[in-house]
Design a protein around this motif. Structure first.
Motif, PDB file in Angstrom:
ATOM      1  N   ALA A   1      -5.491   2.205  -1.696  1.00  0.00           N
ATOM      2  CA  ALA A   1      -4.551   1.220  -1.140  1.00  0.00           C
ATOM      3  C   ALA A   1      -5.225  -0.123  -0.894  1.00  0.00           C
ATOM      4  CB  ALA A   1      -3.946   1.761   0.151  1.00  0.00           C
ATOM      5  N   GLN A   2      -6.484  -0.105  -0.444  1.00  0.00           N
ATOM      6  CA  GLN A   2      -7.178  -1.357  -0.149  1.00  0.00           C
ATOM      7  C   GLN A   2      -7.421  -2.169  -1.410  1.00  0.00           C
ATOM      8  OE1 GLN A   2      -7.808  -2.383   2.974  1.00  0.00           O
ATOM      9  NE2 GLN A   2      -8.415  -4.331   2.057  1.00  0.00           N
TER      10      GLN A   2
ATOM     11  N   PRO B   1       0.809  -1.225   0.000  1.00  0.00           N
ATOM     12  CA  PRO B   1       0.000   0.000   0.000  1.00  0.00           C
ATOM     13  C   PRO B   1       0.840   1.272   0.000  1.00  0.00           C
ATOM     14  CG  PRO B   1      -0.897  -1.577   1.556  1.00  0.00           C
ATOM     15  CD  PRO B   1       0.423  -2.127   1.120  1.00  0.00           C
TER      16      PRO B   1
ATOM     17  N   THR C   1      -4.161  -3.774  -2.544  1.00  0.00           N
ATOM     18  CA  THR C   1      -3.809  -4.799  -1.568  1.00  0.00           C
ATOM     19  C   THR C   1      -4.634  -6.052  -1.772  1.00  0.00           C
ATOM     20  OG1 THR C   1      -3.167  -3.142   0.066  1.00  0.00           O
ATOM     21  CG2 THR C   1      -3.719  -5.337   0.894  1.00  0.00           C
TER      22      THR C   1
ATOM     23  N   LYS D   1       2.409   1.720  -3.710  1.00  0.00           N
ATOM     24  CA  LYS D   1       1.584   1.368  -4.871  1.00  0.00           C
ATOM     25  C   LYS D   1       1.906   2.236  -6.096  1.00  0.00           C
ATOM     26  CE  LYS D   1      -2.502   4.222  -3.875  1.00  0.00           C
ATOM     27  NZ  LYS D   1      -2.538   4.907  -5.177  1.00  0.00           N
TER      28      LYS D   1
END
Length: 419
Positions: A380-381, A88, A384, A91
């Motif tokens: 970010a999620q 994250p 991920t 990225k």
């Protein structure tokens, strides 16, 4: 109509990833239970010490690998430990690296040209065009369906206007007078004008028969009143009609009739004027502009576009029928030429290679930028979840292997210590 799920919630989990995660966690919990049980009963027998050593080292190995795997994607236990949640936090750099990898290995013109050097596009196209009806059906139907859907989805009015404008502009840029003159001269030299001339004479004869009474009335109205008093107007009209009828008959039966010769001389002069005389060429260009500005011609071009579009869609919806007719014969002949003519095949493959390499040179940076900006735009999620699910099973195998390898090392160390 339901909207698609947002990007951050798109979670294409790898089959079995959740089960493997539960198995790895369950194995770690099992090793902890074995460790505490072995510690409690350690004094009963020396072998229990080996079990305790295995379970203890297995817990250490499993926890270490759990920490390592978790640190790639998030903070372990939610604690902001340095150098965790690596993906994250990086990225954007991952997106840049992925984009640079694509550009370096796939989207550079020399690389594309080198990869296409052994690809025989012309031969493949030739084999496809020669394929008998029923063969390569899926490819043909897929391509045909794509073409049909494309033509149906495009804005018909706007695309038709573009086509009509393009055709009209192309005609406006083209000087048609010399072309007409050359075509007429070639027709006269090869006597291809004769059937047209004879058809015109026959049409004139039929028009004379159909309008005989009208011609007679016109003659009677124009004769002198003296002839009318003498009753000669009827004879005059008969003479005119009979003379015209005899003229058409003579022109049909006598190829060397003076009037036919005069007409052919006039046609030859017109062919010459169309090619050499500025005044005639200017008049033809003026007529061409007037025709193109005429609404009837505009409607005719619209009709041509609609018929062409419908024909393309109809042929695309039924490719086997299109391939079975004259079009199919022409395409099969083209396929044979593509496959057997080495010179043509080499030229087409070279053209395709240069075209694709040129596209890579022109648009490769845009594609790379698109990849980089797309990854940068993900939250970010999302990135991920996508990366974790892509390698989920392997990550959990790492945890399981770490647990078992750690236990094995623990047993070996305990055995060395006992010795």
């Amino acid at each position: 109509m339901t909207s698609p799920p947002p990007l951050s919630r798109f979670n294409p989990a790898q089959p079995g990833a959740a089960g493997m995660k539960a198995a790895a966690t369950g194995l770690l919990v099992l090793m902890a239970a074995v460790f505490f049980a072995a510690r409690h009963y350690e004094g009963l027998h020396p072998a229990v010490g080996y079990v305790k050593a295995f379970a203890e080292a297995a817990m250490v190995g499993g926890l270490a690998d759990w920490f390592a795997v978790t640190a790639l994607f998030r903070h372990p236990l939610g604690l902001p430990i340095p150098h965790t949640a690596i993906i994250p936090r990086n990225k954007d750099r991952i997106g840049e690296a992925l984009a640079n990898f694509l550009q370096t290995n796939f989207l550079i013109a020399p690389v594309v040209a080198r990869r296409m050097r052994n690809i025989d596009l012309a031969g493949a196209a030739g084999r496809f065009l020669q394929a008998p009806q029923g063969q390569e059906t899926r490819i043909r139907q897929g391509a045909s369906r794509l073409i049909a859907d494309l033509f149906e989805s495009l804005d018909d009015e706007r695309l038709g206007g573009l086509v009509k404008t393009s055709v009209a502009n192309r005609i406006r840029k083209m000087e048609v007078a010399p072309l007409l003159g050359h075509a007429l001269a070639s027709a006269i030299n090869e006597d291809r004008h004769v059937p047209m001339l004879e058809a015109t004479i026959r049409w004139t004869a039929r028009a004379l028969d159909a309008n005989e009474e009208l011609i007679r009335e016109m003659v009677k109205k124009r004769v002198n009143w003296v002839l009318k008093l003498a009753g000669l107007d009827e004879k005059m009209s008969d003479s005119v009609v009979n003379g015209l009828r005899k003229l058409t008959v003579d022109m049909q039966t006598e190829p060397a009739h003076p009037v036919r010769i005069k007409i052919e001389e006039a046609l030859a002069q017109l062919a010459n004027d169309l090619q050499t005389k500025p005044e005639t060429r200017a008049k033809v260009e003026e007529m061409k502009e007037q025709l193109l500005d005429n609404r009837s011609v505009s409607l005719w071009l619209d009709t041509l576009w609609q018929k062409g579009r419908e024909a393309i869609i109809r042929a695309a919806r039924n490719p086997d029928a299109a391939m079975a007719g004259k079009l199919g014969e022409v395409l099969q002949s083209m396929g044979q030429s593509l496959e057997k003519d080495a010179r043509m095949k080499r030229a087409i493959n070279q053209f395709a290679r240069r075209a694709v390499a040129g596209m890579a040179a022109s648009y490769g940076s845009s594609i790379v930028k698109l990849v980089s900006e797309t990854v940068r735009g993900w939250d970010a999620q999302t990135i991920t979840d996508r990366l974790e699910n892509a390698v989920g099973r392997d990550l959990q195998y790492i945890r399981i292997n770490g647990t078992l390898v750690g236990g094995t090392v623990g047993v070996l160390l305990h055995a060395l210590d006992a010795l």
